[in-house]
Motif scaffolding. Structure first.
Motif, PDB file in Angstrom:
ATOM      1  N   ILE A  49      24.233   3.554 -41.045  1.00  0.00           N
ATOM      2  CA  ILE A  49      23.997   4.942 -40.656  1.00  0.00           C
ATOM      3  C   ILE A  49      23.377   4.942 -39.265  1.00  0.00           C
ATOM      4  O   ILE A  49      22.407   4.228 -39.002  1.00  0.00           O
ATOM      5  CB  ILE A  49      23.077   5.651 -41.664  1.00  0.00           C
ATOM      6  CG1 ILE A  49      23.756   5.679 -43.039  1.00  0.00           C
ATOM      7  CG2 ILE A  49      22.718   7.049 -41.179  1.00  0.00           C
ATOM      8  CD1 ILE A  49      22.863   6.141 -44.158  1.00  0.00           C
TER       9      ILE A  49
ATOM     10  N   GLU B 146      15.846  -0.739 -35.581  1.00  0.00           N
ATOM     11  CA  GLU B 146      14.889   0.318 -35.268  1.00  0.00           C
ATOM     12  C   GLU B 146      14.636   0.368 -33.771  1.00  0.00           C
ATOM     13  O   GLU B 146      14.963  -0.555 -33.035  1.00  0.00           O
ATOM     14  CB  GLU B 146      13.563   0.062 -35.985  1.00  0.00           C
ATOM     15  CG  GLU B 146      13.657   0.147 -37.495  1.00  0.00           C
ATOM     16  CD  GLU B 146      12.314  -0.064 -38.161  1.00  0.00           C
ATOM     17  OE1 GLU B 146      11.275  -0.009 -37.469  1.00  0.00           O
ATOM     18  OE2 GLU B 146      12.300  -0.292 -39.370  1.00  0.00           O
TER      19      GLU B 146
ATOM     20  N   LYS C  67      28.117   7.713 -40.102  1.00  0.00           N
ATOM     21  CA  LYS C  67      28.012   6.802 -41.238  1.00  0.00           C
ATOM     22  C   LYS C  67      29.331   6.079 -41.357  1.00  0.00           C
ATOM     23  O   LYS C  67      30.387   6.709 -41.369  1.00  0.00           O
ATOM     24  CB  LYS C  67      27.725   7.583 -42.518  1.00  0.00           C
ATOM     25  CG  LYS C  67      27.648   6.714 -43.764  1.00  0.00           C
ATOM     26  CD  LYS C  67      27.340   7.571 -44.974  1.00  0.00           C
ATOM     27  CE  LYS C  67      27.276   6.752 -46.234  1.00  0.00           C
ATOM     28  NZ  LYS C  67      26.945   7.582 -47.409  1.00  0.00           N
TER      29      LYS C  67
ATOM     30  N   ARG D 281      19.172   3.273 -36.365  1.00  0.00           N
ATOM     31  CA  ARG D 281      20.238   2.766 -37.238  1.00  0.00           C
ATOM     32  C   ARG D 281      19.615   2.237 -38.504  1.00  0.00           C
ATOM     33  O   ARG D 281      18.482   1.771 -38.503  1.00  0.00           O
ATOM     34  CB  ARG D 281      20.998   1.633 -36.540  1.00  0.00           C
ATOM     35  CG  ARG D 281      21.886   2.097 -35.434  1.00  0.00           C
ATOM     36  CD  ARG D 281      22.600   0.991 -34.713  1.00  0.00           C
ATOM     37  NE  ARG D 281      23.113  -0.083 -35.547  1.00  0.00           N
ATOM     38  CZ  ARG D 281      23.979  -0.978 -35.132  1.00  0.00           C
ATOM     39  NH1 ARG D 281      24.450  -0.940 -33.908  1.00  0.00           N
ATOM     40  NH2 ARG D 281      24.396  -1.932 -35.938  1.00  0.00           N
ATOM     41  N   SER D 282      20.386   2.249 -39.582  1.00  0.00           N
ATOM     42  CA  SER D 282      19.864   1.748 -40.849  1.00  0.00           C
ATOM     43  C   SER D 282      19.605   0.245 -40.810  1.00  0.00           C
ATOM     44  O   SER D 282      18.845  -0.268 -41.626  1.00  0.00           O
ATOM     45  CB  SER D 282      20.824   2.094 -41.992  1.00  0.00           C
ATOM     46  OG  SER D 282      22.116   1.574 -41.738  1.00  0.00           O
ATOM     47  N   ASP D 283      20.207  -0.465 -39.848  1.00  0.00           N
ATOM     48  CA  ASP D 283      19.996  -1.914 -39.745  1.00  0.00           C
ATOM     49  C   ASP D 283      19.136  -2.316 -38.543  1.00  0.00           C
ATOM     50  O   ASP D 283      18.841  -3.489 -38.373  1.00  0.00           O
ATOM     51  CB  ASP D 283      21.338  -2.652 -39.706  1.00  0.00           C
ATOM     52  CG  ASP D 283      22.226  -2.214 -38.563  1.00  0.00           C
ATOM     53  OD1 ASP D 283      21.967  -1.161 -37.946  1.00  0.00           O
ATOM     54  OD2 ASP D 283      23.202  -2.927 -38.263  1.00  0.00           O
TER      55      ASP D 283
END
Length: 155
Positions: free
Chosen positions: A67, A91, A47, A87-89
């Motif tokens: 993340i 896929e 993170k 990743r959080s931004d």
């Protein structure tokens, strides 16, 4: 020297700089946790967070945290491996890694993306408790951003 990052469970602190194309660099900090769930399977969560109110082109920008969640299989010979990344931004990311004497090099690509996004990460061992990370994301042949930082083993 034997690698302590990725090949051993542990916690790491990271501090560094993120640089977007045509922008000023942004400092970041974060943490990495590595776990070995079975004999050859690892998971890594990273993170990174950015300070609030970073000036960008005369205005202030609040960049959201990112993340990273990796899961991979390193065969017993421990020189090449495969992993998936969420990743959080982004896929649906797949990647491969190579373990050399001094570095752990990872390359990944975003599946189903029309921009042909792909990236790289190099973890260079400075000593058993310190690594230097260099990473970047590209679209086709164009670099979109880079980030680099120092990882220090925590605890």
């Amino acid at each position: 020297m034997t690698h302590t990052f990725l090949l051993e469970s542990g916690s790491w602190i990271i501090k560094g700089t993120w640089l977007d194309k045509n922008q000023q660099s942004n400092p970041f900090k974060g943490a990495i946790i590595i776990n070995w769930e079975q004999s050859n399977w690892f998971s890594m969560q990273m993170k990174i967070v950015f300070p609030q109110n970073v000036p960008q082109n005369g205005s202030f920008q609040n960049r959201p945290e990112i993340i990273f969640e990796y899961k991979g299989l390193i065969p017993s010979n421990r020189s090449r491996y495969a992993y998936v990344l969420k990743r959080s931004d982004l896929e649906k990311i797949e990647g491969e890694g190579w373990i050399s004497n001094d570095s752990i090099i990872q390359r990944y690509w975003v599946l189903g993306n029309t921009r042909r996004l792909n990236g790289f990460e190099t973890f260079f061992c400075l000593d058993e408790n310190t690594y230097h990370l260099t990473s970047g994301m590209m679209t086709g042949n164009n670099l979109l951003y880079t980030f680099e930082g120092i990882l220090d083993r925590h605890g």
